[in-house]
Design a protein around this motif. Sequence first.
Motif, PDB file in Angstrom:
ATOM      1  N   ALA A   1       2.787  -6.249  -9.094  1.00  0.00           N
ATOM      2  CA  ALA A   1       2.511  -6.696 -10.459  1.00  0.00           C
ATOM      3  C   ALA A   1       1.901  -5.567 -11.287  1.00  0.00           C
ATOM      4  O   ALA A   1       2.237  -5.401 -12.469  1.00  0.00           O
ATOM      5  CB  ALA A   1       1.578  -7.900 -10.446  1.00  0.00           C
ATOM      6  N   THR A   2       1.047  -4.771 -10.683  1.00  0.00           N
ATOM      7  CA  THR A   2       0.444  -3.639 -11.387  1.00  0.00           C
ATOM      8  C   THR A   2       1.492  -2.599 -11.757  1.00  0.00           C
ATOM      9  O   THR A   2       1.512  -2.099 -12.883  1.00  0.00           O
ATOM     10  CB  THR A   2      -0.653  -2.999 -10.519  1.00  0.00           C
TER      11      THR A   2
ATOM     12  N   LEU B   1      -0.710 -10.913  -0.460  1.00  0.00           N
ATOM     13  CA  LEU B   1      -1.362 -10.916  -1.769  1.00  0.00           C
ATOM     14  C   LEU B   1      -1.638  -9.501  -2.275  1.00  0.00           C
ATOM     15  O   LEU B   1      -1.516  -9.222  -3.468  1.00  0.00           O
ATOM     16  CB  LEU B   1      -2.662 -11.726  -1.713  1.00  0.00           C
ATOM     17  N   GLY B   2      -2.002  -8.595  -1.380  1.00  0.00           N
ATOM     18  CA  GLY B   2      -2.209  -7.197  -1.773  1.00  0.00           C
ATOM     19  C   GLY B   2      -0.917  -6.549  -2.248  1.00  0.00           C
ATOM     20  O   GLY B   2      -0.904  -5.824  -3.248  1.00  0.00           O
ATOM     21  N   ALA B   3       0.175  -6.797  -1.530  1.00  0.00           N
ATOM     22  CA  ALA B   3       1.475  -6.245  -1.933  1.00  0.00           C
ATOM     23  C   ALA B   3       1.925  -6.842  -3.262  1.00  0.00           C
ATOM     24  O   ALA B   3       2.460  -6.124  -4.123  1.00  0.00           O
ATOM     25  CB  ALA B   3       2.514  -6.508  -0.853  1.00  0.00           C
TER      26      ALA B   3
ATOM     27  N   ALA C   1      -4.724 -13.011   7.835  1.00  0.00           N
ATOM     28  CA  ALA C   1      -4.404 -11.585   7.770  1.00  0.00           C
ATOM     29  C   ALA C   1      -3.101 -11.344   7.012  1.00  0.00           C
ATOM     30  O   ALA C   1      -3.021 -10.466   6.145  1.00  0.00           O
ATOM     31  CB  ALA C   1      -4.314 -11.006   9.181  1.00  0.00           C
ATOM     32  N   TRP C   2      -2.059 -12.120   7.331  1.00  0.00           N
ATOM     33  CA  TRP C   2      -0.790 -11.947   6.627  1.00  0.00           C
ATOM     34  C   TRP C   2      -0.891 -12.373   5.163  1.00  0.00           C
ATOM     35  O   TRP C   2      -0.237 -11.791   4.297  1.00  0.00           O
ATOM     36  CB  TRP C   2       0.330 -12.701   7.333  1.00  0.00           C
ATOM     37  N   SER C   3      -1.712 -13.352   4.878  1.00  0.00           N
ATOM     38  CA  SER C   3      -1.911 -13.767   3.482  1.00  0.00           C
ATOM     39  C   SER C   3      -2.559 -12.646   2.680  1.00  0.00           C
ATOM     40  O   SER C   3      -2.172 -12.380   1.534  1.00  0.00           O
ATOM     41  CB  SER C   3      -2.782 -15.020   3.403  1.00  0.00           C
ATOM     42  N   VAL C   4      -3.537 -11.970   3.251  1.00  0.00           N
ATOM     43  CA  VAL C   4      -4.189 -10.848   2.572  1.00  0.00           C
ATOM     44  C   VAL C   4      -3.191  -9.717   2.333  1.00  0.00           C
ATOM     45  O   VAL C   4      -3.151  -9.125   1.252  1.00  0.00           O
ATOM     46  CB  VAL C   4      -5.408 -10.357   3.386  1.00  0.00           C
TER      47      VAL C   4
END
Length: 95
Positions: free
Chosen positions: A37-38, A30-32, A24-27
């Motif tokens: 980056a965007t 990675l989303g943040a 859960a924390w990895s997701v």
Amino acid sequence: MLKLISDLIHGIQFFLIPICFVVAWSVIILGAWSLWATVRDSVNKAKQMHQIPCTGCQFFTDDYRLKCTVHPSRANTEEAIDCTDFHAKTNPMLY
């Protein structure tokens, strides 16, 4: 049979809770990171696009059919950033 399944679930639960926590924390991380980056890439692209001098040039026509009378294929593109034929617009009311 039901007792066997119940014992299996309780045995897996000890390992499942930390695995789900890490996933859960990895997701979330990675989303943040992807969002950051965007935003970073968008800001860099916007800075580059604001260097295009075409709208301040006297050869720019503001017409979608012929944007520039000197270099119509390069007008409003990144190729026009260092245009050698750039001449700043002059005020026609001064003459």
